[in-house]
Design an enzyme around this catalytic site. Structure first.
Site, PDB file in Angstrom:
ATOM      1  N   ASN A  17       0.806  -1.227   0.000  1.00  0.00           N
ATOM      2  CA  ASN A  17       0.000   0.000   0.000  1.00  0.00           C
ATOM      3  C   ASN A  17       0.840   1.278   0.000  1.00  0.00           C
ATOM      4  OD1 ASN A  17      -2.382   1.830   0.916  1.00  0.00           O
ATOM      5  ND2 ASN A  17      -0.880   1.987   2.579  1.00  0.00           N
TER       6      ASN A  17
ATOM      7  N   TYR B 272       3.730   9.878 -11.160  1.00  0.00           N
ATOM      8  CA  TYR B 272       2.877   9.022 -10.327  1.00  0.00           C
ATOM      9  C   TYR B 272       2.071   8.074 -11.214  1.00  0.00           C
ATOM     10  CZ  TYR B 272      -0.885   7.780  -7.066  1.00  0.00           C
ATOM     11  OH  TYR B 272      -1.782   7.095  -6.291  1.00  0.00           O
ATOM     12  N   ALA B 273       1.476   8.638 -12.274  1.00  0.00           N
ATOM     13  CA  ALA B 273       0.670   7.822 -13.191  1.00  0.00           C
ATOM     14  C   ALA B 273       1.522   6.709 -13.802  1.00  0.00           C
ATOM     15  CB  ALA B 273       0.085   8.703 -14.289  1.00  0.00           C
ATOM     16  N   ALA B 274       2.763   7.062 -14.192  1.00  0.00           N
ATOM     17  CA  ALA B 274       3.649   6.059 -14.802  1.00  0.00           C
ATOM     18  C   ALA B 274       3.991   4.965 -13.787  1.00  0.00           C
ATOM     19  CB  ALA B 274       4.922   6.738 -15.312  1.00  0.00           C
ATOM     20  N   SER B 275       4.172   5.356 -12.527  1.00  0.00           N
ATOM     21  CA  SER B 275       4.523   4.356 -11.501  1.00  0.00           C
ATOM     22  C   SER B 275       3.353   3.400 -11.283  1.00  0.00           C
ATOM     23  CB  SER B 275       4.937   5.032 -10.186  1.00  0.00           C
ATOM     24  OG  SER B 275       3.820   5.555  -9.491  1.00  0.00           O
TER      25      SER B 275
HETATM   26  N1  LIG Z   1      -5.984   8.762  -1.451  1.00  0.00           N
HETATM   27  C1  LIG Z   1      -6.257   8.567  -2.707  1.00  0.00           C
HETATM   28  O1  LIG Z   1      -7.084   9.287  -3.266  1.00  0.00           O
HETATM   29  C2  LIG Z   1      -5.564   7.464  -3.479  1.00  0.00           C
HETATM   30  C3  LIG Z   1      -6.085   7.161  -4.750  1.00  0.00           C
HETATM   31  C4  LIG Z   1      -5.516   6.136  -5.484  1.00  0.00           C
HETATM   32  C5  LIG Z   1      -4.454   5.423  -4.966  1.00  0.00           C
HETATM   33  N2  LIG Z   1      -3.961   5.743  -3.730  1.00  0.00           N
HETATM   34  C6  LIG Z   1      -2.833   4.945  -3.244  1.00  0.00           C
HETATM   35  O2  LIG Z   1      -3.136   4.453  -1.960  1.00  0.00           O
HETATM   36  C7  LIG Z   1      -1.929   4.202  -1.251  1.00  0.00           C
HETATM   37  C8  LIG Z   1      -2.047   4.817   0.135  1.00  0.00           C
HETATM   38  O3  LIG Z   1      -2.143   6.221   0.008  1.00  0.00           O
HETATM   39  P1  LIG Z   1      -3.066   7.125   0.967  1.00  0.00           P
HETATM   40  O4  LIG Z   1      -4.062   7.783   0.116  1.00  0.00           O
HETATM   41  O5  LIG Z   1      -3.503   6.363   2.134  1.00  0.00           O
HETATM   42  O6  LIG Z   1      -2.005   8.261   1.343  1.00  0.00           O
HETATM   43  P2  LIG Z   1      -1.338   8.661   2.740  1.00  0.00           P
HETATM   44  O7  LIG Z   1      -2.404   9.001   3.720  1.00  0.00           O
HETATM   45  O8  LIG Z   1      -0.336   9.695   2.401  1.00  0.00           O
HETATM   46  O9  LIG Z   1      -0.625   7.328   3.221  1.00  0.00           O
HETATM   47  C9  LIG Z   1       0.505   6.832   2.541  1.00  0.00           C
HETATM   48  C10 LIG Z   1       1.195   5.849   3.429  1.00  0.00           C
HETATM   49  O10 LIG Z   1       2.353   5.345   2.730  1.00  0.00           O
HETATM   50  C11 LIG Z   1       3.453   5.462   3.599  1.00  0.00           C
HETATM   51  N3  LIG Z   1       4.747   5.536   2.907  1.00  0.00           N
HETATM   52  C12 LIG Z   1       5.145   6.372   1.922  1.00  0.00           C
HETATM   53  N4  LIG Z   1       6.424   6.114   1.589  1.00  0.00           N
HETATM   54  C13 LIG Z   1       6.848   5.110   2.397  1.00  0.00           C
HETATM   55  C14 LIG Z   1       8.057   4.402   2.560  1.00  0.00           C
HETATM   56  N5  LIG Z   1       9.139   4.690   1.827  1.00  0.00           N
HETATM   57  N6  LIG Z   1       8.122   3.407   3.476  1.00  0.00           N
HETATM   58  C15 LIG Z   1       7.040   3.093   4.224  1.00  0.00           C
HETATM   59  N7  LIG Z   1       5.876   3.737   4.143  1.00  0.00           N
HETATM   60  C16 LIG Z   1       5.779   4.738   3.234  1.00  0.00           C
HETATM   61  C17 LIG Z   1       3.173   6.723   4.409  1.00  0.00           C
HETATM   62  O11 LIG Z   1       4.016   6.733   5.547  1.00  0.00           O
HETATM   63  P3  LIG Z   1       4.356   8.068   6.404  1.00  0.00           P
HETATM   64  O12 LIG Z   1       3.328   8.100   7.489  1.00  0.00           O
HETATM   65  O13 LIG Z   1       5.729   7.822   6.916  1.00  0.00           O
HETATM   66  O14 LIG Z   1       4.261   9.221   5.462  1.00  0.00           O
HETATM   67  C18 LIG Z   1       1.700   6.491   4.723  1.00  0.00           C
HETATM   68  O15 LIG Z   1       1.530   5.592   5.769  1.00  0.00           O
HETATM   69  C19 LIG Z   1      -0.807   4.796  -2.085  1.00  0.00           C
HETATM   70  O16 LIG Z   1      -0.142   3.763  -2.784  1.00  0.00           O
HETATM   71  C20 LIG Z   1      -1.539   5.710  -3.062  1.00  0.00           C
HETATM   72  O17 LIG Z   1      -0.836   5.861  -4.251  1.00  0.00           O
HETATM   73  C21 LIG Z   1      -4.498   6.749  -2.984  1.00  0.00           C
END
Ligand SMILES: NC(=O)c1ccc[n+]([C@@H]2O[C@H](COP(=O)([O-])OP(=O)(O)OC[C@H]3O[C@@H](n4cnc5c(N)ncnc54)[C@H](OP(=O)(O)O)[C@@H]3O)[C@@H](O)[C@H]2O)c1
Length: 279
Positions: free
Chosen positions: A89, A154-157
């Site tokens: 995640n 981000y989109a590419a990843s």
């Molecule tokens: N929210 C949306 O609208 C949305 C939509 C589509 C996809 N997503 C995807 O959903 C996933 C979760 O995102 P979220 O929306 O919940 O965002 P978020 O609230 O920013 O949470 C992201 C989480 O990833 C952790 N993280 C980032 N880099 C890390 C690393 N190097 N090692 C360990 N943990 C790391 C962050 O840790 P820290 O607490 O240390 O920052 C946080 O716990 C992501 O992959 C995102 O791309 C989100």
């Protein structure tokens, strides 16, 4: 065959979707190993789980750190013998026009959103193969299908994650391991706050400065979106399901976006996205 009381490892469980998923799955009786890199947030998650008597433990793990990943996987297997499910995640968005991004900004984006998923998957697959059972859930994004200006890296990843999930799903099927891609739309998390602005985003000399300024104005304000618990519930259904599908769009916007990519020609799709982000 799906199992009850599974051992589940989750990355990026300190906030947002990861945290909601960790608490939801532990609430269903699974043994959850919730990992993250922020010690304070890990502590608060551990406290929240303890207060509710949930089977959840926390581990410090930055997904870009090889040693940390090996240590946490080894410790989990030592304590629980198996790892039944992995939820990849952890992720963030890099914001800036593609031409303006440095190679190091791009590498960091891919280190977290793509290579870390490889690292974690390679670490748990031998355990899952040995047990003849496992589920890897990759949290992608509808952005992997339709990227928007300033969100290209981000989109590419996420598109890379989609391709990787498809191939891994075929490669590991014979071992009883399922690989499922979750593609959420917009959810109310700390995602926007955690977004990394590329260095050149504030450079007035950038040829994209005006467009970035306009897009930024549209971006400010509270991050709208649905409750991340919805994604958590879908991930739970995938892990507990007997025959989960290969991918799930979560959220009406994600569903609409996915359908639009199937129905609209590229030109019409580009025009709609540019209008939406003001580019
Ligand atoms: N929210 C949306 O609208 C949305 C939509 C589509 C996809 N997503 C995807 O959903 C996933 C979760 O995102 P979220 O929306 O919940 O965002 P978020 O609230 O920013 O949470 C992201 C989480 O990833 C952790 N993280 C980032 N880099 C890390 C690393 N190097 N090692 C360990 N943990 C790391 C962050 O840790 P820290 O607490 O240390 O920052 C946080 O716990 C992501 O992959 C995102 O791309 C989100």
């Amino acid at each position: 065959m799906a199992k009850e009381n599974q051992v589940i490892l989750i990355t990026g469980a300190t906030r947002g979707i990861g945290r909601a998923t960790a608490l939801h799955l532990a609430g269903k009786g699974h043994r959850v190993v919730a990992t993250g890199r922020n010690a304070e947030l890990l502590e608060s998650l551990e406290r929240e789980a303890r207060d509710a008597s949930l089977p959840l433990s926390v581990e410090a793990m930055d997904v870009t750190d090889d040693g940390a990943v090996q240590r946490v996987v080894a410790k989990t297997v030592e304590e629980s013998v198996r790892i039944d499910a992995l939820v990849n995640n952890a992720g963030y968005g890099l914001w800036g026009a593609l031409e303006d991004l440095t190679m190091s900004e791009l590498r960091e984006q891919f280190e977290t959103n793509v290579f870390a998923v490889w690292r974690l998957s390679q670490a748990v697959l031998p355990i899952m193969r040995r047990n003849g059972f496992g589920t890897i859930v990759n949290v992608g994004s509808v952005s992997g299908r339709i990227g928007n200006p300033a969100g290209g890296a981000y989109a590419a990843s996420k598109a890379a994650l989609s391709a990787m999930s498809r191939v891994m799903r075929m490669e590991v099927a014979a071992f009883g391991v399922r690989v499922v891609l979750i593609e959420p739309g917009l959810f109310r998390t700390d995602f926007q706050e955690n977004q990394v602005n590329a260095q050149r985003v504030s450079d007035p000399e950038s040829p994209y400065a005006e467009a970035i300024g306009k897009a930024r104005k549209r971006r400010t304000g509270p991050f709208a979106g649905a409750d991340p618990h919805k994604v958590a519930v879908r991930i739970g259904q995938v892990i507990e399901g007997k025959r989960p599908k290969a991918r799930y769009s979560v959220g009406l916007d994600a569903l609409a976006g996915t359908i639009a990519t199937r129905l609209l020609p590229d030109g019409a799709l580009d025009a709609a996205v540019r209008r939406a982000v003001g580019w």
